[in-house]
Every structure is written in C-alpha cells, then in structure tokens.
Design an enzyme around this catalytic site. Structure first.
Site, mmCIF file in Angstrom:
data_model
loop_
_atom_site.group_PDB
_atom_site.id
_atom_site.type_symbol
_atom_site.label_atom_id
_atom_site.label_comp_id
_atom_site.label_asym_id
_atom_site.label_seq_id
_atom_site.Cartn_x
_atom_site.Cartn_y
_atom_site.Cartn_z
ATOM 1 N N CYS A 1 0.836 -1.203 0.000
ATOM 2 C CA CYS A 1 0.000 0.000 0.000
ATOM 3 C C CYS A 1 0.879 1.265 0.000
ATOM 4 O O CYS A 1 1.545 1.528 -0.990
ATOM 5 C CB CYS A 1 -0.992 -0.038 1.159
ATOM 6 S SG CYS A 1 -2.419 1.063 0.906
ATOM 7 N N HIS B 1 -3.953 -5.410 0.100
ATOM 8 C CA HIS B 1 -3.551 -5.942 1.409
ATOM 9 C C HIS B 1 -3.789 -7.448 1.491
ATOM 10 O O HIS B 1 -4.902 -7.909 1.777
ATOM 11 C CB HIS B 1 -4.337 -5.235 2.521
ATOM 12 C CG HIS B 1 -3.973 -3.803 2.698
ATOM 13 N ND1 HIS B 1 -2.884 -3.392 3.440
ATOM 14 C CD2 HIS B 1 -4.556 -2.678 2.216
ATOM 15 C CE1 HIS B 1 -2.816 -2.074 3.420
ATOM 16 N NE2 HIS B 1 -3.808 -1.621 2.671
ATOM 17 N N GLU C 1 -2.138 -9.157 3.720
ATOM 18 C CA GLU C 1 -1.743 -9.484 5.091
ATOM 19 C C GLU C 1 -2.882 -9.395 6.097
ATOM 20 O O GLU C 1 -2.679 -9.667 7.285
ATOM 21 C CB GLU C 1 -0.591 -8.566 5.520
ATOM 22 C CG GLU C 1 -0.972 -7.158 5.973
ATOM 23 C CD GLU C 1 -1.322 -6.192 4.849
ATOM 24 O OE1 GLU C 1 -1.531 -5.001 5.149
ATOM 25 O OE2 GLU C 1 -1.387 -6.621 3.664
#
Length: 250
Positions: A91, A179, A181
């Site tokens: 990001c 994202h 994660e």
C-alpha cells in the site's frame, strides 16, 4: 547460526505485518520494527538485514511536510534496491517504493476501500511470487492514492481505478497496492479506528462498513490461503532454516 533479519517500516500501530508476521517467524526470520509514528527521526542502517518490508499508513506518499520521515524512507528504500536487497512495499509502502525508483504517486478518481477485483497481466500470471493468483482476483484494499509505474518497473496487476495494483522491479523489489496481510480482526479494526472515521463518513454513500464485514466473512478464508501461498513463495527466495518447535515438556 544466527537467524536472518528483516527490517520492517511501520507507520501506525493498526497497520502491522498481520498474517505475514507469524509466517516470517515460523520460517526462521528475526524481525525489527521501526515505527516512524513514534520515532519520526529514525534512520536505521540496512547493514546485516536480508530484506526490507515497508507497510501501509493513513498518510499519502507526498505528505512530506507533515511526515518528513517519508523522505528518509524513500532514501533508504532506494539504497536497499541498489544493494539488491529484497524489498516488499505494501500500500503506502508500494507508493514509496515507486518514488524511490523514480516513479510518482497520484490521487485516484475514487477510493478503493473494501473488496475489489484486480486483473493480472501476463507478466503477473508468470511471476514466481504472484502466479498463484487467478487472472481476475478478489483482494482487500484500503487506499485513495495510486502509483505511476516507475521506470524499469514491470506491471503485474491493475484494476479499473488503479492502473498499477502490483509491480516488480528487476527480480528483488515488489510493490503491492492491496492488502494480502489482513485477517478478519484486522479489517474490523480498520473499520472502527478513529483515524478512519472521517473518510468512512465522507464515503457513506459509496462504502458500507456492514457490507464489507459481510463480504469479509465470505472472502477472508480464500484470501488468507492465497496470502500464505504468495508470501511463502517470497520467503522461499531466502536461504533460511525454519525455527525449531520447542520440545514438549514432560
């Protein structure tokens, strides 16, 4: 033999490594976090580190007046790339990687907050890290700025709003606008953190937190499976001995 170390740049406490943290530790890495939100004047050395990971944050990559640490980060990222270290930007981290390589950030026509499809390029489907993705892949996003592909960068994925969703520079630096994660608890945290309240209120006509939560219940399992496969491929690039599990007590 000492376990290899990864340097992690963090900007706010609610944007951690997420599910990548336990995977890296299980794989035998030691992690050192540099939290620029707490120590904005930090300037860590890259010596003795195998890789650099730069996480996300609510600021934009051009807000150097309010966050002068972003200048420092770009300089260190550039140094890491020049040293041929593995670099992973997520990001905001991907935007800073692009800037370090001579690219730029830009404001997208609309925010991407929630679950969105990205489209992999032929290079993305053939990439050794991202090749577990489908041509059209649903991922979680939270950003308003985008990336202009830096000189020498290889475009790996895009979306309707963000022409650059993932890119690679040479074979050792990756930028991911989305994202991988996250888990369900982290998404819930982002939807409730005070720093995001103003944006969610501004986007009330376009973004429904309850709809995001509902889709998260459906999509988080497949995303986490994809995340583990993708990040495991990134880890496999290193010569690391996994940590041994402690012997059971008698």
């Amino acid at each position: 033999m000492a376990r290899p170390k990864i340097l992690v740049f963090q900007h706010v406490p609610y944007e951690p490594l997420g599910t990548l943290d336990p995977l890296l530790k299980e794989s035998g890495f030691r992690l050192r976090y540099v939290n620029f939100g707490r120590v904005p004047a930090a300037r860590p050395s890259l010596d003795k580190y195998e890789a650099l990971i730069v996480l996300g944050g609510p600021m934009n990559s051009d807000q150097i007046g309010s966050y002068p640490n972003l200048i420092t980060e770009v300089e260190i990222i550039r140094e890491a790339v020049e040293r041929n270290m593995s670099v992973l930007g997520i990001c905001l981290g991907a935007q800073l990687l692009a800037k370090a390589l001579g690219g730029t950030g830009r404001r997208n026509p609309e925010r991407e907050i929630g679950w969105y499809d990205i489209e992999l390029t032929d290079a993305g489907l053939a990439d050794p890290i991202l090749s577990a993705f489908s041509r059209r892949q649903r991922v979680f996003q939270w950003h308003e700025d985008g990336i202009e592909l830096p000189p020498g960068g290889e475009l790996l994925a895009s979306s309707e709003v963000s022409p650059v969703q993932a890119f690679r520079y040479q074979d050792h630096a990756y930028g991911l606008q989305f994202h991988l994660e996250v888990d369900r608890s982290l998404i819930d945290r982002w939807l409730g953190v005070p720093d995001h309240a103003a944006i969610l209120a501004e986007e009330a006509a376009n973004i429904d937190p309850d709809a995001i939560r509902a889709e998260t219940r459906e999509m988080i399992g497949p995303l986490q499976a994809l995340s583990r496969e993708t990040f495991s491929r990134w880890v496999d690039r290193f010569d690391v001995t996994p940590r041994k599990s402690p012997l059971p007590s008698r």
